[in-house]
Design a protein around this motif. Structure first.
Motif, PDB file in Angstrom:
ATOM      1  N   LEU A 237       1.470  -5.513  27.368  1.00  0.00           N
ATOM      2  CA  LEU A 237       1.177  -4.088  27.483  1.00  0.00           C
ATOM      3  C   LEU A 237       1.308  -3.629  28.930  1.00  0.00           C
ATOM      4  CD1 LEU A 237      -1.909  -3.748  25.109  1.00  0.00           C
ATOM      5  CD2 LEU A 237       0.449  -3.052  24.659  1.00  0.00           C
ATOM      6  N   ARG A 238       0.884  -4.483  29.853  1.00  0.00           N
ATOM      7  CA  ARG A 238       0.997  -4.165  31.274  1.00  0.00           C
ATOM      8  C   ARG A 238       2.469  -4.012  31.675  1.00  0.00           C
ATOM      9  NH1 ARG A 238      -0.662  -1.939  35.999  1.00  0.00           N
ATOM     10  NH2 ARG A 238      -0.176  -3.228  37.807  1.00  0.00           N
ATOM     11  N   ALA A 239       3.308  -4.917  31.189  1.00  0.00           N
ATOM     12  CA  ALA A 239       4.733  -4.847  31.520  1.00  0.00           C
ATOM     13  C   ALA A 239       5.358  -3.568  30.976  1.00  0.00           C
ATOM     14  CB  ALA A 239       5.458  -6.070  30.956  1.00  0.00           C
ATOM     15  N   ARG A 240       4.978  -3.173  29.779  1.00  0.00           N
ATOM     16  CA  ARG A 240       5.523  -1.935  29.202  1.00  0.00           C
ATOM     17  C   ARG A 240       5.026  -0.718  29.987  1.00  0.00           C
ATOM     18  NH1 ARG A 240       6.776  -3.679  23.782  1.00  0.00           N
ATOM     19  NH2 ARG A 240       7.301  -1.559  23.091  1.00  0.00           N
ATOM     20  N   HIS A 241       3.777  -0.776  30.456  1.00  0.00           N
ATOM     21  CA  HIS A 241       3.246   0.346  31.231  1.00  0.00           C
ATOM     22  C   HIS A 241       3.957   0.450  32.582  1.00  0.00           C
ATOM     23  CE1 HIS A 241       0.571   3.445  32.529  1.00  0.00           C
ATOM     24  NE2 HIS A 241       0.023   2.715  33.470  1.00  0.00           N
ATOM     25  N   LEU A 242       4.298  -0.679  33.175  1.00  0.00           N
ATOM     26  CA  LEU A 242       5.029  -0.648  34.441  1.00  0.00           C
ATOM     27  C   LEU A 242       6.398   0.008  34.259  1.00  0.00           C
ATOM     28  CD1 LEU A 242       4.211  -4.194  35.905  1.00  0.00           C
ATOM     29  CD2 LEU A 242       3.279  -2.003  36.642  1.00  0.00           C
ATOM     30  N   VAL A 243       7.052  -0.275  33.137  1.00  0.00           N
ATOM     31  CA  VAL A 243       8.337   0.372  32.854  1.00  0.00           C
ATOM     32  C   VAL A 243       8.130   1.876  32.691  1.00  0.00           C
ATOM     33  CG1 VAL A 243      10.240   0.542  31.218  1.00  0.00           C
ATOM     34  CG2 VAL A 243       9.307  -1.691  31.807  1.00  0.00           C
ATOM     35  N   ALA A 529      12.255  -1.631  26.908  1.00  0.00           N
ATOM     36  CA  ALA A 529      11.208  -0.688  26.532  1.00  0.00           C
ATOM     37  C   ALA A 529      11.759   0.234  25.451  1.00  0.00           C
ATOM     38  CB  ALA A 529      10.734   0.103  27.743  1.00  0.00           C
ATOM     39  N   PRO A 530      11.746  -0.215  24.192  1.00  0.00           N
ATOM     40  CA  PRO A 530      12.325   0.600  23.119  1.00  0.00           C
ATOM     41  C   PRO A 530      11.615   1.925  22.914  1.00  0.00           C
ATOM     42  CG  PRO A 530      11.144  -1.305  22.238  1.00  0.00           C
ATOM     43  CD  PRO A 530      11.254  -1.515  23.712  1.00  0.00           C
ATOM     44  N   GLU A 531      10.395   2.056  23.420  1.00  0.00           N
ATOM     45  CA  GLU A 531       9.678   3.330  23.264  1.00  0.00           C
ATOM     46  C   GLU A 531      10.204   4.410  24.197  1.00  0.00           C
ATOM     47  OE1 GLU A 531       7.451   0.984  26.384  1.00  0.00           O
ATOM     48  OE2 GLU A 531       8.433   0.581  24.469  1.00  0.00           O
ATOM     49  N   GLN A 532      10.994   4.033  25.196  1.00  0.00           N
ATOM     50  CA  GLN A 532      11.563   5.013  26.117  1.00  0.00           C
ATOM     51  C   GLN A 532      12.859   5.560  25.520  1.00  0.00           C
ATOM     52  OE1 GLN A 532       9.950   6.125  28.651  1.00  0.00           O
ATOM     53  NE2 GLN A 532       8.329   4.576  28.711  1.00  0.00           N
ATOM     54  N   ALA A 533      12.859   6.858  25.202  1.00  0.00           N
ATOM     55  CA  ALA A 533      13.967   7.446  24.461  1.00  0.00           C
ATOM     56  C   ALA A 533      14.699   8.485  25.294  1.00  0.00           C
ATOM     57  CB  ALA A 533      13.437   8.079  23.167  1.00  0.00           C
ATOM     58  N   GLY A 534      15.882   8.889  24.807  1.00  0.00           N
ATOM     59  CA  GLY A 534      16.608  10.008  25.378  1.00  0.00           C
ATOM     60  C   GLY A 534      16.986   9.808  26.841  1.00  0.00           C
ATOM     61  N   ALA A 535      16.687  10.832  27.650  1.00  0.00           N
ATOM     62  CA  ALA A 535      17.025  10.788  29.071  1.00  0.00           C
ATOM     63  C   ALA A 535      16.268   9.677  29.793  1.00  0.00           C
ATOM     64  CB  ALA A 535      16.725  12.131  29.721  1.00  0.00           C
ATOM     65  N   VAL A 538      18.314   6.640  29.687  1.00  0.00           N
ATOM     66  CA  VAL A 538      19.454   6.780  30.594  1.00  0.00           C
ATOM     67  C   VAL A 538      19.052   6.433  32.025  1.00  0.00           C
ATOM     68  CG1 VAL A 538      21.066   8.432  31.606  1.00  0.00           C
ATOM     69  CG2 VAL A 538      20.630   8.473  29.150  1.00  0.00           C
ATOM     70  N   LEU A 539      17.908   6.948  32.472  1.00  0.00           N
ATOM     71  CA  LEU A 539      17.457   6.668  33.830  1.00  0.00           C
ATOM     72  C   LEU A 539      17.183   5.189  34.040  1.00  0.00           C
ATOM     73  CD1 LEU A 539      15.036   9.636  34.683  1.00  0.00           C
ATOM     74  CD2 LEU A 539      17.376   9.271  35.462  1.00  0.00           C
ATOM     75  N   LEU A 540      16.691   4.514  33.017  1.00  0.00           N
ATOM     76  CA  LEU A 540      16.419   3.084  33.145  1.00  0.00           C
ATOM     77  C   LEU A 540      17.694   2.257  33.187  1.00  0.00           C
ATOM     78  CD1 LEU A 540      13.394   2.463  30.723  1.00  0.00           C
ATOM     79  CD2 LEU A 540      13.408   2.199  33.208  1.00  0.00           C
ATOM     80  N   ALA A 541      18.689   2.669  32.426  1.00  0.00           N
ATOM     81  CA  ALA A 541      19.880   1.839  32.265  1.00  0.00           C
ATOM     82  C   ALA A 541      21.024   2.211  33.193  1.00  0.00           C
ATOM     83  CB  ALA A 541      20.366   1.926  30.818  1.00  0.00           C
ATOM     84  N   ALA A 542      20.912   3.301  33.962  1.00  0.00           N
ATOM     85  CA  ALA A 542      22.028   3.771  34.780  1.00  0.00           C
ATOM     86  C   ALA A 542      22.458   2.709  35.786  1.00  0.00           C
ATOM     87  CB  ALA A 542      21.634   5.052  35.515  1.00  0.00           C
ATOM     88  N   PRO A 543      23.762   2.433  35.881  1.00  0.00           N
ATOM     89  CA  PRO A 543      24.239   1.446  36.869  1.00  0.00           C
ATOM     90  C   PRO A 543      24.082   1.976  38.291  1.00  0.00           C
ATOM     91  CG  PRO A 543      26.088   2.518  35.778  1.00  0.00           C
ATOM     92  CD  PRO A 543      24.862   2.971  35.057  1.00  0.00           C
ATOM     93  N   SER A 544      23.974   1.070  39.233  1.00  0.00           N
ATOM     94  CA  SER A 544      23.736   1.457  40.625  1.00  0.00           C
ATOM     95  C   SER A 544      24.880   2.279  41.198  1.00  0.00           C
ATOM     96  CB  SER A 544      23.518   0.211  41.485  1.00  0.00           C
ATOM     97  OG  SER A 544      24.663  -0.624  41.450  1.00  0.00           O
ATOM     98  N   THR A 545      26.090   2.118  40.674  1.00  0.00           N
ATOM     99  CA  THR A 545      27.236   2.862  41.191  1.00  0.00           C
ATOM    100  C   THR A 545      27.151   4.355  40.880  1.00  0.00           C
ATOM    101  OG1 THR A 545      28.423   2.283  39.159  1.00  0.00           O
ATOM    102  CG2 THR A 545      28.808   0.911  41.113  1.00  0.00           C
TER     103      THR A 545
END
Length: 615
Positions: A237-243, A529-535, A538-545
């Motif tokens: 739960l702590r890890a999910r909250h950090l995300v 973090a499957p609970e993080q949806a939509g935008a 996107v912010l979590l998965a965006a590549p550094s480039t």
């Protein structure tokens, strides 16, 4: 592509509108619903209001509400539904200006019965569209979030602001945290709707609540309604909250929340409470070593905008808290504000960022010396000492010499209190130089003050801090950095020719440390973090480039690249690169060598790559 880069292409034509209770706003919305969406009831309402020659009463607003409520719930297109919701907010906003309270309540009940109780399907569709469009190149967040902001205002008017929490905001955005932050940011930047004087404070409260564990639990339950989280290991739960906190921090940077919140804090009646809630939000996002990425983002954001955050807002607030620190509430506010600053300094130190410490140093020096003449408590003095040590203010021999007598007198209490603070390596060395016993770094602790019992205190309304600011010479243009109007300043040179800077901003930039950190590409995210949806996803998965090398935000507008560094996969937001250039005395963020801003190249390929990646 050029229009998208300049930000002139919007989500839909003419959509970047502020929520206004003016008659013109209502007429424009009805006209759009009648002409573009073919609504006969909207046309009827428009003709009746025009025939009234401005003498709008309850019955006419009721007719408009009935017409717009129909469009909001069963409109043929999402555009019609969004326009209708905006029109409903125009109606109630106008009603608060021209009708008595009983008439306003009757219209609010009409909105509840005809729209709010039947809006689930339309709301889902509008939120889904906003989530998909929010981070697309060239789409303005103000345009994308307009219907959701209107619905948020309607909820506050019809249900009551005391019943609106972060859960309701997340329900409105269908669990998209980034979209919820964007709604708050644009709500702060769109002005105060008529009849909702506490609007900025409420938005700041919602932002703070989004960082809570309760908001994250709601997302977990929403994503998996049948799961039994009581048996889930606490570390999971702590890890999910950090995300979750990473998403909130990334969205705050993406949508300029700090800038919007400070702008909304200009009215004196809201300034202290808004600043306290901002510090509370920042503390929640950075108060752990595991929160390195949010800490890195926010420490950079604060340091590059420190002229306004620090000198215009933070400095007068801390002075006032020190002066009245014998009272319980100011002392608690100050201690927790210092905790937020201390954590920002820790993350800046780990990032190799000297800007924040350099900016805080003169203020922390002043605060230490102010404590000597204000009879402060040991707890308040400890808080100021930790910040002063973390930014290097105590490394000045004359400062150590002046504070030494008070340190000796309060040594036992200060040493006992230091066990409740996380202290950076530099801060620990500075405190040891004062002959204080400082806990080892590995034993540094975080947590609530023992005397608070409940964490952050509720912000209280106090008298204006306007008179606490450094005086400026009136009658001049606004400073480009801090926004303060003054005739005492200087014009920029070279690339910044034509821009005006007040004297404190000019002197700070001119005396900035020549040493600066060398930026590296942002790490690729691997958060699950499957609970993080939509935008949010996107912010979590965006590549550094596709992210700004300075702020970490997604490059949705005006990306640039440094000439001669095309092999380096790092691009920048033009605005952030300009601020970096000023703050680092003209150094390249990649090589630390001298940089000519005139050689910076536009990078439209970043917009194309982002659009392709989102597709």
């Amino acid at each position: 592509l050029k229009e998208a880069q300049d930000g002139s292409i919007t989500w839909r034509p003419g959509q970047a509108r502020k929520m206004s209770g003016s008659m013109e706003g209502l007429l424009e919305t009805l006209q759009r619903c009648a002409s573009q969406h073919g609504s006969p009831s909207a046309l009827q309402a428009l003709l009746l209001i025009q025939a009234s020659e401005g003498k709008v009463d309850e019955s006419l607003l009721g007719i408009a509400i009935c017409a717009l409520a129909t469009g909001a719930v069963i409109g043929e297109t999402l555009e019609e539904k969004g326009d209708s919701v905006i029109g409903l907010e125009h109606c109630l906003s106008l009603a608060t200006q021209i009708l008595d309270q009983e008439a306003v309540h009757r219209l609010q009940r009409c909105v509840i019965e005809r729209t709010l109780q039947r809006f689930d399907a339309a709301g889902d569709a509008l939120a889904a569209l906003a989530s998909s469009a929010l981070l697309y190149p060239g789409h303005l967040p103000a345009a994308v979030t307009a219907p959701l902001r209107a619905m948020l205002a309607l909820l506050i008017r019809c249900v009551g602001q005391e019943r609106l929490t972060a859960r309701e905001l997340l329900e409105l955005t269908r669990g998209d945290v980034a979209l919820a932050v964007a709604v708050v940011a644009e709500a702060l930047g769109s002005g105060v709707p008529s009849g909702l004087p506490q609007w900025p404070v409420l938005m700041a409260q919602l932002l703070q609540q989004l960082t809570s564990a309760d908001a994250n639990v709601y997302l977990l339950q929403r994503a998996d309604p049948g799961a039994d989280f009581s048996s889930t290991p606490i570390q999971d739960l702590r890890a999910r909250h950090l995300v979750h906190l990473r998403v909130v921090a990334a969205a705050m940077v993406q949508f300029d929340v700090i800038d919007r919140l400070l702008a909304a804090s200009e009215p004196p009646q809201h300034r202290q409470s808004m600043l306290v809630m901002l510090l509370q939000t920042i503390h929640s996002l950075v108060s752990a070593l595991e929160l390195a990425e949010p800490g890195k983002m926010l420490s950079r954001a604060v340091s590059l905008d420190f002229m306004r955050i620090g000198f215009r807002f933070l400095a007068p607030w801390v002075r006032k808290c020190i002066d009245s620190s014998r009272a319980l509430e100011p002392a608690r506010h100050l201690r927790w504000g210092c905790r937020a600053l201390a954590w920002l300094l820790i993350h800046a130190d780990q990032d190799g960022n000297p800007f924040l410490a350099n900016s805080l140093k003169p203020l922390a020096t002043e605060w230490c010396l102010r404590c000597l003449t204000r009879n402060v408590s040991a707890g308040v003095f400890t808080a100021i000492l930790v910040v002063a040590a973390g930014c290097g203010a105590l490394d000045q021999a004359e400062v150590r010499q002046q504070v030494a007598p008070l340190v000796d007198r309060l040594a036992e209490e200060v040493e006992g209190d230091l066990h409740r603070w996380r202290i950076s390596t530099q801060g620990r060395s500075s405190l040891l130089a004062l002959d204080l016993e400082v806990p080892p770094l590995e034993n540094g602790a975080i947590g609530y003050d023992e005397d608070s019992g409940e964490g952050w205190p509720e912000p209280e309304e106090e008298e204006s801090l306007q008179g606490e600011e450094e005086e400026s010479v009136p009658g001049g243009p606004e400073c480009r950095d801090c926004g303060r109007p003054t005739a005492d300043g200087a014009c920029g040179e070279g690339y910044f020719e034509g821009f005006w800077y007040c004297r404190p901003c000019w002197e700070l930039w001119d005396s900035a440390l020549p040493e600066a950190m060398e930026l590296r590409p942002w790490p690729e995210s691997c958060a699950e973090a499957p609970e993080q949806a939509g935008a949010s996803r996107v912010l979590l998965a965006a590549p550094s480039t596709l992210r700004c090398g300075i702020s970490g935000e997604l490059l949705t507008r005006s990306p640039v690249r440094l000439a001669g560094t095309t092999a380096e996969p790092v691009a920048f937001s033009k605005a952030n690169l300009e601020r970096w250039f000023r703050r680092s005395r003209g150094r390249c963020p990649l090589t630390l060598r001298a940089l000519e801003m005139e050689t910076v190249e536009e990078a439209p390929d970043i917009l194309l790559a982002l659009a392709a990646w989102l597709a």
